[in-house]
Write an enzyme that holds these catalytic residues in place. Sequence first.
Site, mmCIF file in Angstrom:
data_model
loop_
_atom_site.group_PDB
_atom_site.id
_atom_site.type_symbol
_atom_site.label_atom_id
_atom_site.label_comp_id
_atom_site.label_asym_id
_atom_site.label_seq_id
_atom_site.Cartn_x
_atom_site.Cartn_y
_atom_site.Cartn_z
ATOM 1 N N HIS A 1 0.836 -1.213 0.000
ATOM 2 C CA HIS A 1 0.000 0.000 0.000
ATOM 3 C C HIS A 1 0.870 1.262 0.000
ATOM 4 C CE1 HIS A 1 -2.964 -2.754 2.307
ATOM 5 N NE2 HIS A 1 -3.508 -2.556 1.127
ATOM 6 N N LYS B 1 -15.519 -8.092 5.662
ATOM 7 C CA LYS B 1 -14.312 -8.453 6.413
ATOM 8 C C LYS B 1 -14.434 -8.133 7.895
ATOM 9 C CE LYS B 1 -11.008 -7.783 2.648
ATOM 10 N NZ LYS B 1 -9.935 -6.924 2.138
ATOM 11 N N ARG C 1 -2.334 -6.092 -8.230
ATOM 12 C CA ARG C 1 -1.203 -7.008 -8.101
ATOM 13 C C ARG C 1 -1.246 -8.124 -9.124
ATOM 14 N NH1 ARG C 1 -2.680 -8.407 -2.183
ATOM 15 N NH2 ARG C 1 -4.651 -8.252 -3.299
ATOM 16 N N SER D 1 -2.853 -7.862 3.338
ATOM 17 C CA SER D 1 -3.047 -7.702 4.784
ATOM 18 C C SER D 1 -3.328 -9.050 5.442
ATOM 19 C CB SER D 1 -4.193 -6.729 5.049
ATOM 20 O OG SER D 1 -3.893 -5.483 4.479
HETATM 21 N N1 COA Z 1 -0.304 -4.004 -1.987
HETATM 22 C C1 COA Z 1 -0.575 -4.916 -1.060
HETATM 23 N N2 COA Z 1 -1.820 -5.357 -0.812
HETATM 24 C C2 COA Z 1 -2.804 -4.834 -1.520
HETATM 25 C C3 COA Z 1 -2.602 -3.877 -2.516
HETATM 26 C C4 COA Z 1 -1.267 -3.452 -2.729
HETATM 27 N N3 COA Z 1 -0.965 -2.566 -3.656
HETATM 28 N N4 COA Z 1 -3.775 -3.553 -3.067
HETATM 29 C C5 COA Z 1 -4.684 -4.288 -2.452
HETATM 30 N N5 COA Z 1 -4.112 -5.062 -1.516
HETATM 31 C C6 COA Z 1 -4.758 -6.054 -0.680
HETATM 32 C C7 COA Z 1 -5.324 -5.508 0.582
HETATM 33 O O1 COA Z 1 -4.390 -5.577 1.628
HETATM 34 C C8 COA Z 1 -6.482 -6.419 0.800
HETATM 35 O O2 COA Z 1 -5.968 -7.607 1.383
HETATM 36 P P1 COA Z 1 -6.830 -8.512 2.333
HETATM 37 O O3 COA Z 1 -7.960 -9.049 1.498
HETATM 38 O O4 COA Z 1 -5.884 -9.524 2.770
HETATM 39 O O5 COA Z 1 -7.332 -7.605 3.442
HETATM 40 C C9 COA Z 1 -6.952 -6.788 -0.598
HETATM 41 O O6 COA Z 1 -5.850 -6.581 -1.412
HETATM 42 C C10 COA Z 1 -8.092 -5.965 -1.084
HETATM 43 O O7 COA Z 1 -7.752 -4.604 -0.919
HETATM 44 P P2 COA Z 1 -8.682 -3.388 -1.261
HETATM 45 O O8 COA Z 1 -8.869 -3.255 -2.715
HETATM 46 O O9 COA Z 1 -8.121 -2.233 -0.533
HETATM 47 O O10 COA Z 1 -10.034 -3.837 -0.742
HETATM 48 P P3 COA Z 1 -10.528 -3.760 0.679
HETATM 49 O O11 COA Z 1 -11.412 -4.921 0.849
HETATM 50 O O12 COA Z 1 -9.427 -3.610 1.654
HETATM 51 O O13 COA Z 1 -11.369 -2.417 0.633
HETATM 52 C C11 COA Z 1 -13.156 -0.950 -0.015
HETATM 53 C C12 COA Z 1 -12.443 -2.264 -0.266
HETATM 54 C C13 COA Z 1 -13.200 -0.588 1.462
HETATM 55 C C14 COA Z 1 -12.423 0.127 -0.787
HETATM 56 C C15 COA Z 1 -14.580 -1.165 -0.576
HETATM 57 O O14 COA Z 1 -15.172 -2.226 0.118
HETATM 58 C C16 COA Z 1 -15.419 0.093 -0.456
HETATM 59 O O15 COA Z 1 -15.321 0.979 -1.287
HETATM 60 N N6 COA Z 1 -16.263 0.160 0.601
HETATM 61 C C17 COA Z 1 -17.129 1.302 0.837
HETATM 62 C C18 COA Z 1 -18.573 0.935 0.520
HETATM 63 C C19 COA Z 1 -18.874 1.132 -0.945
HETATM 64 O O16 COA Z 1 -18.764 2.219 -1.504
HETATM 65 N N7 COA Z 1 -19.321 0.063 -1.592
HETATM 66 C C20 COA Z 1 -19.716 0.156 -2.997
HETATM 67 C C21 COA Z 1 -18.652 -0.347 -3.934
HETATM 68 S S1 COA Z 1 -18.914 -2.076 -4.197
#
Ligand code: COA
Length: 159
Positions: free
Chosen positions: A17, A41, A90, A128
């Site tokens: 990140h 989650k 990724r 994560s």
């Molecule tokens: N390097 C390392 N890890 C990365 C990464 C990077 N560049 N990019 C993503 N990841 C990992 C994260 O650590 C996470 O890992 P995990 O599943 O082990 O926790 C995974 O990839 C997914 O990451 P991310 O894309 O950030 O998704 P998220 O689940 O953490 O967050 C939100 C998603 C919160 C952005 C999304 O749910 C959201 O927008 N929520 C708000 C509600 C909303 O608007 N919903 C409508 C849209 S469907």
Amino acid sequence: MSVAIYPGSFDPITNGHIDIIKRSAKIFDEVIVAVLINVDKKGLFSIEERINFIKDSVYEINNVKVISFNGLLVDLAKEYNTNIIIKGLRNATDFEYEMNMAYMNKELSEEIETVCMMSAPEMIHISSSAVKQVAKFGGNVRNLVPSCVADKLLIKIKN
Ligand code: COA
């Protein structure tokens, strides 16, 4: 002024990140790192802990702001007068997940644009969940997360 939002659960923030934040901060005038709730989650760290980790890890970058938000990402974008969402990719699995999310956000707000940045090759195995699993079984996470996270992760998991 170009403002972009980098959203995620950041539970906890990893070096993958941080790489995306640093590179985004070179492209946009301001990057808002937003800790959002992913309803699918169950978190290990509180929102406040996650925010503090991110602040401690990016304090040297002047144009990065760290916030939390409870609601839809598109509403947060409106609040900050921007239409740009940054996502790190990724692999192909991330691509499929992010494509659906991007279309859903577009459905909710026509002007939203999702900008995807390829993760650094040496970071593509980091997530994560993987970091938490390694820590749980006593593995070394110091090369995967900022040092403030590594310290707290060991304490949290011991407890
Ligand atoms: N390097 C390392 N890890 C990365 C990464 C990077 N560049 N990019 C993503 N990841 C990992 C994260 O650590 C996470 O890992 P995990 O599943 O082990 O926790 C995974 O990839 C997914 O990451 P991310 O894309 O950030 O998704 P998220 O689940 O953490 O967050 C939100 C998603 C919160 C952005 C999304 O749910 C959201 O927008 N929520 C708000 C509600 C909303 O608007 N919903 C409508 C849209 S469907």
